[in-house]
Structures are given as C-alpha cells and as structure tokens.
Enzyme design. Sequence first.
Site, PDB file in Angstrom:
ATOM      1  CB  CYS A  11      -0.809   1.559   8.253  1.00 53.66           C
ATOM      2  SG  CYS A  11       0.598   1.032   7.314  1.00 53.66           S
ATOM      3  CB  CYS A  22      -0.068  -2.088  13.389  1.00 54.18           C
ATOM      4  SG  CYS A  22       0.476  -1.735  11.704  1.00 54.18           S
ATOM      5  CB  CYS A  51       2.723  -2.641  16.577  1.00 53.48           C
ATOM      6  SG  CYS A  51       4.470  -2.191  16.618  1.00 53.48           S
ATOM      7  CD  GLU A  76      -2.621  -0.790   2.757  1.00 51.02           C
ATOM      8  OE1 GLU A  76      -2.437   0.234   3.433  1.00 51.02           O
ATOM      9  OE2 GLU A  76      -3.350  -1.709   3.131  1.00 51.02           O
ATOM     10  CB  CYS A 120       5.281  -5.475   9.525  1.00 56.82           C
ATOM     11  SG  CYS A 120       6.313  -4.703  10.793  1.00 56.82           S
ATOM     12  CB  CYS A 143       2.477   7.423   3.587  1.00 57.12           C
ATOM     13  SG  CYS A 143       2.912   6.235   4.881  1.00 57.12           S
TER      14      CYS A 143
END
Length: 346
Positions: free
Chosen positions: A333, A119, A116, A92, A112, A105
């Site tokens: 995100c 997220c 976290c 993205e 990932c 961005c």
Amino acid sequence: MKKDIRAYTYEQLAAEMEQIGEKKFRAKQIYEWLHVKLADSFEEMTNLSKALREKLEAEYEILPVKMLERQISKIDATNKFLFQLSDGNVVESVLMRYKHGNSVCISSQVGCRMGCRFCASTIGGLERNLSPSEMLGQIYQIQKITGERVSNVVVMGTGEPMDNYENFLTFVRMLTDEHGLHISQRNLTVSTCGIVPKIRELAMEHLQITLALSLHGSTQEKRKQLMPVANKYDLQEVLKACDFYFQETGRRVTFEYSLVHGVNDTQEDAEELIGILKSRNCHLNLIPVNPIKERDFQQPSRKNALNFKNKLEKSGINVTIRREMGADIDGACGQLRRRYVKTENE
C-alpha cells in the site's frame, strides 16, 4: 467556488434542488446519473433540459478522479490504479477478483499521518482528506474502466479513515444507499490503526460494516515499536473499543496482523496473541509484510508463517494468512503513489 455535487447525499441533493427552484424529482434523476450511471459530466444527463444542465454547470462540479496508471498482475489479474484528483494529488486503489465477486480497496486520504513503520503510505505524511465524492469516484472509475460490477469495498488503502471520520461516514451512507450502487453494508470493511473515540462513535451508528483493527503487535510495547498511535491509545483501551463495537453491532471484528520477520513472528508473539484473542469472537488475518525500499522489514519464510498460524489455530483462534495478490506489481500500500510522487519531484 463551485459546489461538489457528487458529495451530496440523496436527501441533501433533494433539498438543494428545491433551494434552486427545481422540482424534487430532479434530484432522483441527477443522483441516478451520478451514482448509478456514473456520469462524469452534466452534458451526459440527457433527460434533463439544456437550461437545467447549464444551470448545474454554472453552480456545481463533478470532481474528476482520472486514471494516470494501471498495473495488471500477470499472476492473478489484480489491478492497481493510480488516480489523479482535481488538485493534482494522486491516490491508489486496487481491484481484486475473487470467486464471490470483485473487491476494491480504496484510499481515504492523500498520504497519512499515522506513521506506521512498515507502511509506504505514511512516508511524506498527510497531504489532505478525501471528500466522499473522491472516495466514491475511485470505485466508480474502476467500474467504468473494467465494465464490471464491484460487490465488496475495503477502505484500507492510503490514509486512516477514522482520521477523516465525517467524510468516511457520508461515503458509507452513499455507497450503501438504495438510490446509488446499493452495495450491502455487510460487504464493506473499514480498517483503522485504533483511534479509540472514533471506533466507539462508529459503533453507536449501528451500521453493519466490518471493523478491521490493525493490531500488528501482541503487546503494548511491540505495538509502540511499530505504530506511533499506540503512544496515545493503550492496547487494552483499543481492545475494549473493539469489544464495544461487537456488542453494539453484532459484527465480528477482524484483527489485521502484519508478520514481520524477527520482529513480531516468534512463538512468544503467538502465545501473547492467543492470550488477547482467545476469549473474543473475532477473526485474525495474518499479512506477511510487503518489503518496501525505505524500510528494512522482511517477510517471514512461508514455513514460519504457517507455524505461527498453526499454533494459533490449535488454540481455537479463527485465523487465515492473507493470500498475496499482485505480487508482481507495486504490491505494498502506497508504493505506486510513492514512486509517482518521487518521479514528479525529481
């Protein structure tokens, strides 16, 4: 395997051209096609001979970054893009329009592994790192699609840039190179959850980019609840690394703080933040958390967020609440990628 020609720095491309028996000035022409005119094929490079274009086609490739989906906010014209990479993976990117220029961005990894808890990017873990050309490709495609120049870049999308450090560093050097888009280093921000050795390494590069630390907790214990990386790097250790970055670069550090209702938005949290930040030359960016289906975190009310901000402001902290952009599209995100991956797997 063909070589990824868009991942070569200007100097590397010059050396490569010499190695294949071409004159050095060819590197300048090719680099300009790739990084200024944003060519996606060798066929477009019309000031090169047909023989050279065929030679390049045989030895090298321009890795495609292809738009699969584009969402445009009816509220503020924020654009969210889903791009497909050469191996079928998707990432993205977001375009935000401000009075001072267009800000993009971008993602630095497919998925990932930082974990976290608030997220969506980290659900499903890490697939792989992005190459410098795939990071640049997101910006280049947005410029081509919109016909508008990008003036600010934030590496804050999917992934942890410090977990892809060498590729990220090459990307920075190429993005800010006078032979390419030549975006000012001061217009580039990198976000990290706090990988201490890499923050210190980046400080020693003496770049003029802004470091944004994902803080999200006012104590070590609160950080550990929200961010697994805190189990490896203690809050005080992370803060010292940020101080070192400021000392080495003179660049004020930004602290990102996702406000989660009932988790880290109390007056006690504000007091603890004041204790951490009062003596530091920094900026605090409060981000009301974007709710995601897979998590049960909620945004604080507007009133609570403002009370939190006001308390910090009265203590002399430089603080803002991030303006929510693209609220009517897949705002958080990783949400758009997550939805696409789930649909493909069903």
